[in-house]
Design a protein around this motif. Structure first.
Motif, PDB file in Angstrom:
ATOM      1  N   UNK A 172      -6.736   1.472  -7.307  1.00 11.99           N
ATOM      2  CA  UNK A 172      -8.187   1.327  -7.410  1.00 11.99           C
ATOM      3  C   UNK A 172      -8.830   0.929  -6.092  1.00 11.99           C
ATOM      4  N   UNK A 173      -8.126   0.182  -5.256  1.00 15.03           N
ATOM      5  CA  UNK A 173      -8.745  -0.308  -4.033  1.00 15.03           C
ATOM      6  C   UNK A 173      -7.705  -0.479  -2.939  1.00 15.03           C
ATOM      7  N   UNK A 174      -8.010  -0.010  -1.745  1.00 14.59           N
ATOM      8  CA  UNK A 174      -7.179  -0.262  -0.571  1.00 14.59           C
ATOM      9  C   UNK A 174      -7.804  -1.455   0.138  1.00 14.59           C
ATOM     10  N   UNK A 175      -7.055  -2.528   0.210  1.00 16.73           N
ATOM     11  CA  UNK A 175      -7.560  -3.779   0.794  1.00 16.73           C
ATOM     12  C   UNK A 175      -7.499  -3.748   2.313  1.00 16.73           C
ATOM     13  N   UNK A 176      -6.352  -3.327   2.843  1.00 13.57           N
ATOM     14  CA  UNK A 176      -6.163  -3.387   4.289  1.00 13.57           C
ATOM     15  C   UNK A 176      -5.066  -2.416   4.701  1.00 13.57           C
ATOM     16  N   UNK A 177      -5.249  -1.775   5.847  1.00 14.61           N
ATOM     17  CA  UNK A 177      -4.225  -0.928   6.436  1.00 14.61           C
ATOM     18  C   UNK A 177      -4.097  -1.336   7.893  1.00 14.61           C
ATOM     19  N   UNK A 178      -2.884  -1.700   8.295  1.00 15.86           N
ATOM     20  CA  UNK A 178      -2.636  -2.108   9.678  1.00 15.86           C
ATOM     21  C   UNK A 178      -1.603  -1.175  10.295  1.00 15.86           C
ATOM     22  N   UNK A 179      -1.853  -0.738  11.517  1.00 19.98           N
ATOM     23  CA  UNK A 179      -0.882   0.079  12.238  1.00 19.98           C
ATOM     24  C   UNK A 179       0.197  -0.848  12.774  1.00 19.98           C
ATOM     25  N   UNK A 180       1.442  -0.548  12.421  1.00 19.55           N
ATOM     26  CA  UNK A 180       2.575  -1.336  12.898  1.00 19.55           C
ATOM     27  C   UNK A 180       3.143  -0.732  14.179  1.00 19.55           C
ATOM     28  N   UNK A 181       3.350   0.600  14.154  1.00 26.08           N
ATOM     29  CA  UNK A 181       3.922   1.276  15.313  1.00 26.08           C
ATOM     30  C   UNK A 181       3.380   2.696  15.382  1.00 26.08           C
ATOM     31  N   UNK A 182       2.939   3.109  16.554  1.00 27.28           N
ATOM     32  CA  UNK A 182       2.426   4.465  16.764  1.00 27.28           C
ATOM     33  C   UNK A 182       3.501   5.331  17.398  1.00 27.28           C
ATOM     34  N   UNK A 183       3.446   6.635  17.080  1.00 24.94           N
ATOM     35  CA  UNK A 183       4.422   7.589  17.599  1.00 24.94           C
ATOM     36  C   UNK A 183       3.716   8.669  18.395  1.00 24.94           C
ATOM     37  N   UNK A 184       4.450   9.358  19.234  1.00 23.30           N
ATOM     38  CA  UNK A 184       3.902  10.370  20.122  1.00 23.30           C
ATOM     39  C   UNK A 184       3.310  11.578  19.416  1.00 23.30           C
ATOM     40  N   UNK A 216       3.440   4.185  11.702  1.00 22.21           N
ATOM     41  CA  UNK A 216       3.895   3.422  10.555  1.00 22.21           C
ATOM     42  C   UNK A 216       2.819   2.392  10.275  1.00 22.21           C
ATOM     43  N   UNK A 217       2.392   2.344   9.016  1.00 21.57           N
ATOM     44  CA  UNK A 217       1.297   1.458   8.630  1.00 21.57           C
ATOM     45  C   UNK A 217       1.715   0.570   7.472  1.00 21.57           C
ATOM     46  N   UNK A 218       1.230  -0.658   7.485  1.00 25.11           N
ATOM     47  CA  UNK A 218       1.376  -1.573   6.364  1.00 25.11           C
ATOM     48  C   UNK A 218       0.089  -1.492   5.560  1.00 25.11           C
ATOM     49  N   UNK A 219       0.199  -1.211   4.280  1.00 28.24           N
ATOM     50  CA  UNK A 219      -0.987  -1.077   3.435  1.00 28.24           C
ATOM     51  C   UNK A 219      -0.941  -2.091   2.303  1.00 28.24           C
ATOM     52  N   UNK A 220      -2.080  -2.726   2.043  1.00 27.94           N
ATOM     53  CA  UNK A 220      -2.245  -3.626   0.910  1.00 27.94           C
ATOM     54  C   UNK A 220      -3.261  -2.999  -0.026  1.00 27.94           C
ATOM     55  N   UNK A 221      -2.962  -3.031  -1.320  1.00 21.58           N
ATOM     56  CA  UNK A 221      -3.816  -2.343  -2.285  1.00 21.58           C
ATOM     57  C   UNK A 221      -3.784  -3.048  -3.631  1.00 21.58           C
ATOM     58  N   UNK A 222      -4.734  -2.687  -4.484  1.00 21.24           N
ATOM     59  CA  UNK A 222      -4.795  -3.229  -5.846  1.00 21.24           C
ATOM     60  C   UNK A 222      -4.708  -2.088  -6.848  1.00 21.24           C
TER      61      UNK A 222
END
Length: 89
Positions: A52-64, A69-75
């Motif tokens: 229902x809701x994406x709380x937060x998405x943080x980029x952990x590591x970027x690739x060429x 790779x992203x960490x996502x928090x959701x409900x």
């Protein structure tokens, strides 16, 4: 003066539309990630269906190749508990 107000209103509407579209794209990326995890690994318990809701998405590591790779928090529907997952898109 009237033109300035109209101009500012148009800019504000454009910015709002941009963030509305960006939020929808991010939500769909998380939904797709959860669906893929559910199919591949049998984990996620159909979270992609009840998201229902994406709380937060943080980029952990970027690739060429432009992915990251992203960490996502959701409900989920019917729950106040915050879930989390790791995705790459």
């Amino acid at each position: 003066m009237g033109r300035l107000i109209v101009w500012i209103g148009c800019i504000a509407a454009g910015i709002g539309l941009y963030f509305w579209i960006a939020e929808g794209v991010e939500r769909q990326n998380v939904r797709d990630c959860l669906e893929q995890s559910s199919r591949q690994y049998g984990i996620g318990n159909q979270h992609h269906v009840y998201l229902t809701d994406v709380i937060q998405v943080e980029v952990h590591r970027s690739y060429g190749d432009g992915t990251a790779t992203r960490f996502a928090k959701y409900q989920l529907q019917g729950s106040s508990e915050i879930q989390s997952t790791t995705c790459r898109w």
